[in-house]
Design an enzyme around this catalytic site. Structure first.
Site, PDB file in Angstrom:
ATOM      1  N   PHE A   1      -5.725  28.348  13.760  1.00 15.08           N
ATOM      2  CA  PHE A   1      -5.665  28.025  12.339  1.00 15.08           C
ATOM      3  C   PHE A   1      -6.940  27.269  11.964  1.00 15.08           C
ATOM      4  CE2 PHE A   1      -3.987  25.522   8.727  1.00 15.08           C
ATOM      5  CZ  PHE A   1      -3.280  26.491   8.040  1.00 15.08           C
TER       6      PHE A   1
ATOM      7  N   SER B   1      -9.566  15.325   6.757  1.00 15.80           N
ATOM      8  CA  SER B   1      -8.486  14.967   5.835  1.00 15.80           C
ATOM      9  C   SER B   1      -8.756  15.537   4.445  1.00 15.80           C
ATOM     10  CB  SER B   1      -8.361  13.447   5.747  1.00 15.80           C
ATOM     11  OG  SER B   1      -7.827  12.945   6.950  1.00 15.80           O
TER      12      SER B   1
ATOM     13  N   THR C   1      -7.261  24.121  17.625  1.00 16.57           N
ATOM     14  CA  THR C   1      -6.374  24.292  18.778  1.00 16.57           C
ATOM     15  C   THR C   1      -6.257  25.771  19.120  1.00 16.57           C
ATOM     16  OG1 THR C   1      -5.132  22.334  18.133  1.00 16.57           O
ATOM     17  CG2 THR C   1      -4.025  23.846  19.641  1.00 16.57           C
TER      18      THR C   1
ATOM     19  N   GLY D   1       3.979  22.958  10.168  1.00 20.15           N
ATOM     20  CA  GLY D   1       3.325  22.414  11.358  1.00 20.15           C
ATOM     21  C   GLY D   1       3.682  20.952  11.559  1.00 20.15           C
ATOM     22  N   ARG D   2       3.869  20.224  10.467  1.00 20.85           N
ATOM     23  CA  ARG D   2       4.210  18.796  10.591  1.00 20.85           C
ATOM     24  C   ARG D   2       5.614  18.629  11.160  1.00 20.85           C
ATOM     25  NH1 ARG D   2       0.898  17.811   4.963  1.00 20.85           N
ATOM     26  NH2 ARG D   2      -1.109  17.749   6.042  1.00 20.85           N
TER      27      ARG D   2
ATOM     28  N   GLN E   1      17.019  -8.730  30.456  1.00 23.41           N
ATOM     29  CA  GLN E   1      17.284  -8.450  29.044  1.00 23.41           C
ATOM     30  C   GLN E   1      16.022  -8.093  28.257  1.00 23.41           C
ATOM     31  OE1 GLN E   1      19.657 -11.818  27.801  1.00 23.41           O
ATOM     32  NE2 GLN E   1      21.541 -10.714  28.269  1.00 23.41           N
TER      33      GLN E   1
ATOM     34  N   ILE F   1       6.940  -1.320  30.594  1.00 24.05           N
ATOM     35  CA  ILE F   1       8.059  -1.365  31.545  1.00 24.05           C
ATOM     36  C   ILE F   1       7.566  -1.007  32.952  1.00 24.05           C
ATOM     37  CG2 ILE F   1      10.244  -0.224  32.181  1.00 24.05           C
ATOM     38  CD1 ILE F   1      10.771  -0.027  29.070  1.00 24.05           C
TER      39      ILE F   1
ATOM     40  N   GLY G   1       2.112  -2.824  36.136  1.00 24.85           N
ATOM     41  CA  GLY G   1       0.831  -2.419  36.727  1.00 24.85           C
ATOM     42  C   GLY G   1       0.789  -0.918  36.984  1.00 24.85           C
TER      43      GLY G   1
ATOM     44  N   GLU H   1      -2.588  17.624  12.222  1.00 20.12           N
ATOM     45  CA  GLU H   1      -1.663  18.151  11.198  1.00 20.12           C
ATOM     46  C   GLU H   1      -1.409  17.116  10.085  1.00 20.12           C
ATOM     47  OE1 GLU H   1      -1.802  20.466  13.505  1.00 20.12           O
ATOM     48  OE2 GLU H   1       0.100  21.566  13.665  1.00 20.12           O
TER      49      GLU H   1
HETATM   50  N1  COS Z   1       3.064  23.430  -0.809  1.00 23.92           N
HETATM   51  C1  COS Z   1       2.705  24.164  -1.879  1.00 23.92           C
HETATM   52  N2  COS Z   1       1.632  23.868  -2.636  1.00 23.92           N
HETATM   53  C2  COS Z   1       0.909  22.795  -2.301  1.00 23.92           C
HETATM   54  C3  COS Z   1       1.247  21.965  -1.206  1.00 23.92           C
HETATM   55  C4  COS Z   1       2.376  22.337  -0.442  1.00 23.92           C
HETATM   56  N3  COS Z   1       2.756  21.633   0.606  1.00 23.92           N
HETATM   57  N4  COS Z   1       0.366  20.986  -1.130  1.00 23.92           N
HETATM   58  C5  COS Z   1      -0.504  21.162  -2.113  1.00 23.92           C
HETATM   59  N5  COS Z   1      -0.178  22.277  -2.821  1.00 23.92           N
HETATM   60  C6  COS Z   1      -0.896  22.838  -3.973  1.00 23.92           C
HETATM   61  C7  COS Z   1      -0.243  22.393  -5.253  1.00 23.92           C
HETATM   62  O1  COS Z   1      -0.494  23.336  -6.239  1.00 23.92           O
HETATM   63  C8  COS Z   1      -1.007  21.103  -5.544  1.00 23.92           C
HETATM   64  O2  COS Z   1      -0.972  20.737  -6.874  1.00 23.92           O
HETATM   65  P1  COS Z   1       0.289  19.928  -7.429  1.00 23.92           P
HETATM   66  O3  COS Z   1       0.659  18.906  -6.391  1.00 23.92           O
HETATM   67  O4  COS Z   1      -0.204  19.303  -8.675  1.00 23.92           O
HETATM   68  O5  COS Z   1       1.349  20.948  -7.624  1.00 23.92           O
HETATM   69  C9  COS Z   1      -2.418  21.488  -5.147  1.00 23.92           C
HETATM   70  O6  COS Z   1      -2.236  22.327  -3.976  1.00 23.92           O
HETATM   71  C10 COS Z   1      -3.284  20.310  -4.812  1.00 23.92           C
HETATM   72  O7  COS Z   1      -2.591  19.525  -3.879  1.00 23.92           O
HETATM   73  P2  COS Z   1      -2.952  18.038  -3.556  1.00 23.92           P
HETATM   74  O8  COS Z   1      -2.972  17.258  -4.825  1.00 23.92           O
HETATM   75  O9  COS Z   1      -2.067  17.560  -2.467  1.00 23.92           O
HETATM   76  O10 COS Z   1      -4.438  18.195  -3.042  1.00 23.92           O
HETATM   77  P3  COS Z   1      -5.459  17.062  -2.817  1.00 23.92           P
HETATM   78  O11 COS Z   1      -6.767  17.760  -2.754  1.00 23.92           O
HETATM   79  O12 COS Z   1      -5.273  15.892  -3.693  1.00 23.92           O
HETATM   80  O13 COS Z   1      -5.040  16.481  -1.371  1.00 23.92           O
HETATM   81  C11 COS Z   1      -4.697  16.598   0.963  1.00 23.92           C
HETATM   82  C12 COS Z   1      -5.103  17.299  -0.295  1.00 23.92           C
HETATM   83  C13 COS Z   1      -5.508  15.373   1.304  1.00 23.92           C
HETATM   84  C14 COS Z   1      -3.243  16.218   0.935  1.00 23.92           C
HETATM   85  C15 COS Z   1      -4.902  17.729   1.971  1.00 23.92           C
HETATM   86  O14 COS Z   1      -6.265  18.060   2.014  1.00 23.92           O
HETATM   87  C16 COS Z   1      -4.388  17.441   3.324  1.00 23.92           C
HETATM   88  O15 COS Z   1      -3.201  17.660   3.611  1.00 23.92           O
HETATM   89  N6  COS Z   1      -5.269  16.974   4.213  1.00 23.92           N
HETATM   90  C17 COS Z   1      -4.956  16.843   5.569  1.00 23.92           C
HETATM   91  C18 COS Z   1      -5.365  18.095   6.240  1.00 23.92           C
HETATM   92  C19 COS Z   1      -4.696  18.239   7.534  1.00 23.92           C
HETATM   93  O16 COS Z   1      -3.505  18.007   7.685  1.00 23.92           O
HETATM   94  N7  COS Z   1      -5.449  18.662   8.506  1.00 23.92           N
HETATM   95  C20 COS Z   1      -4.911  18.838   9.797  1.00 23.92           C
HETATM   96  C21 COS Z   1      -5.675  19.846  10.507  1.00 23.92           C
HETATM   97  S1  COS Z   1      -5.229  21.429  10.117  1.00 23.92           S
HETATM   98  S2  COS Z   1      -4.296  21.928  11.723  1.00 23.92           S
END
Ligand code: COS
Length: 401
Positions: A133, A142, A170, A257-258, A294, A352, A355, A378
């Protein structure tokens, strides 16, 4: 070699509760009798042995969440999380190798794939081809929508040309296919509609992977960079056949995934605690097993309490997914709690062991190192806190705003 457990997709396509429970019980036995004894080999040789991979393929694990109408076992989210949880009692590499298939790639196909994409890729997942992915990049983690990988229309046809690089991916060194998120617009668009997702076979000319990164823990699971250099893909590689949907698909896959990471962290905490309980009964100080003291009991009891809470969260959030509820915030909350809880448990387990907990010869040290990534990948705890708060504030606004 014959599979030690019947593939549930073949024996009972219905995957009713009774069949699932039988499968879960057999899987538990497989983990204890086959995977745990193989951990030493995984750690020493930094790979999952090929015969175990083939057994996992035979059991159908690589496509366990593929819907039944496409030949998969069609597990619902509660059952899928149980499978991940059972497998994750053993070394994390065993989950890692199939979890991207079922947690991320299959769910992207389910949420966004066209019928032709599903027909093409579901059977390959079931067969045990490995998926990865591609979201994170050297300059965006992030802030995933800030990615720089581009996809531009191929002037020679109806396809696309991809350029860029992905980081910390991964299974990239073993993958047959990647879901690559790329910019189809130069400028960022509202709701991150500048991002699209592409299904890219890893043998496409122009794709290469870096050597596997050296890591703190999780031996046997591999991550590496993916480089895309003028990678040409046909028009039907675009997930869902539409640009601008890639961010949403990626986020939906991450929700799934979470749950997988939460289920894994919960199981690994349980594994570490079981190990500490055994050690505390064997190890003597002041003439008696340390389990009699304890202050040791407090650490055991706090760990048991927290694992129980995570197990309840896992059941609750997955049942909500299966009821069709919006679980973005709850999936994030489960991942945050389970991963942070696992961190606390493995820390107590080292304590626990005393060493011995600091020595590589004992298990506690690797539990401690392996668990650390659960709070990061994730979605870091901090990013997920923001997601949870965003949804809380939205709900508040709806009622009071
Ligand atoms: N399901 C459906 N649609 C989603 C969604 C979800 N889980 N999350 C976001 N969206 C869509 C929605 O349309 C959302 O708008 P609304 O919330 O107003 O409906 C839009 O995308 C924008 O979402 P969001 O406001 O959450 O985007 P941001 O750019 O503000 O934030 C974050 C994005 C930071 C939350 C995102 O980039 C993220 O999750 N980062 C972490 C990435 C990560 O987990 N990486 C791990 C490695 S990948 S294995």
């Amino acid at each position: 070699m014959n599979a030690p457990i019947a593939n549930p997709a073949r024996t009972n396509p219905g995957m009713d509760e009774e069949t699932f429970e039988q499968f879960a019980e057999q899987l538990q036995r497989y983990v204890r009798e086959r995977l745990i004894p193989a951990e030493k080999d995984v750690i020493e040789n930094d790979r999952v042995p090929e015969d175990i991979l083939n057994e996992m393929r035979e059991m159908g694990l690589f496509g366990i969440s593929v819907p039944q109408e496409y030949g998969g076992a069609g597990l619902n989210t509660r059952q899928y999380a149980r499978v991940v949880n059972i497998m994750s009692y053993a070394a994390p590499a065993f989950r890692s190798i199939f979890s991207i298939n079922i947690g991320m790639f299959a769910s992207a196909l389910k949420n966004g794939g066209t019928e032709a994409q599903r027909q093409e890729w579901y059977p390959k997942l079931i067969e045990g081809r490995i998926a990865c992915f591609g979201l994170t990049e050297p300059g965006s983690g992030s802030d995933s929508a800030a990615m720089q990988t581009t996809a531009v229309p191929d002037p020679d046809g109806n396809g696309w040309i991809l350029n860029g690089s992905k980081r910390y991916i991964t299974n990239a060194p073993h993958a047959d296919v990647a879901l690559i998120m790329a910019r189809t617009e130069k400028e960022a668009l509202p709701k991150n509609a500048h991002v699209s997702a592409f299904i890219v076979p890893m043998d496409t000319p122009g794709i290469s992977t870096g050597s596997p990164d050296k890591k703190m823990g999780q031996a046997g699971s591999h991550i590496s960079d993916i480089m895309l250099d003028d990678v040409k893909v046909p028009g039907d590689a675009l997930l869902g056949g539409e640009t601008g949907q890639g961010f949403r698909f990626a986020m939906q896959s991450l929700d799934n995934g979470r749950i997988s990471v939460g289920a894994a962290a919960t199981a690994y905490a349980r594994r570490a605690l079981d190990s500490a309980l055994r050690y505390a009964n064997e190890r003597k100080a002041f003439g008696e097993p340390i389990a009699r003291f304890q202050l040791i009991q407090a650490m055991l009891a706090d760990s048991e309490t927290e694992i129980y809470a995570a197990e309840c969260m896992m059941k609750d959030v997955t049942e909500r997914v299966d009821r069709g509820e919006n679980t973005i915030a709850k999936a994030a909350a489960f991942k945050v709690f389970a991963s942070e809880m696992c961190g606390r448990v493995v820390d107590r387990v080292v304590q626990i062991y005393g060493g011995a907990g600091y020595l590589a010869e004992y298990d506690a040290e690797r539990f401690y190192r392996d668990a650390r990534i659960y709070r990061i990948y994730e979605g870091t705890t901090q990013i997920l806190q923001l997601q949870i708060a965003k949804h809380m504030l939205r709900e508040w606004e709806k009622v009071h705003g």
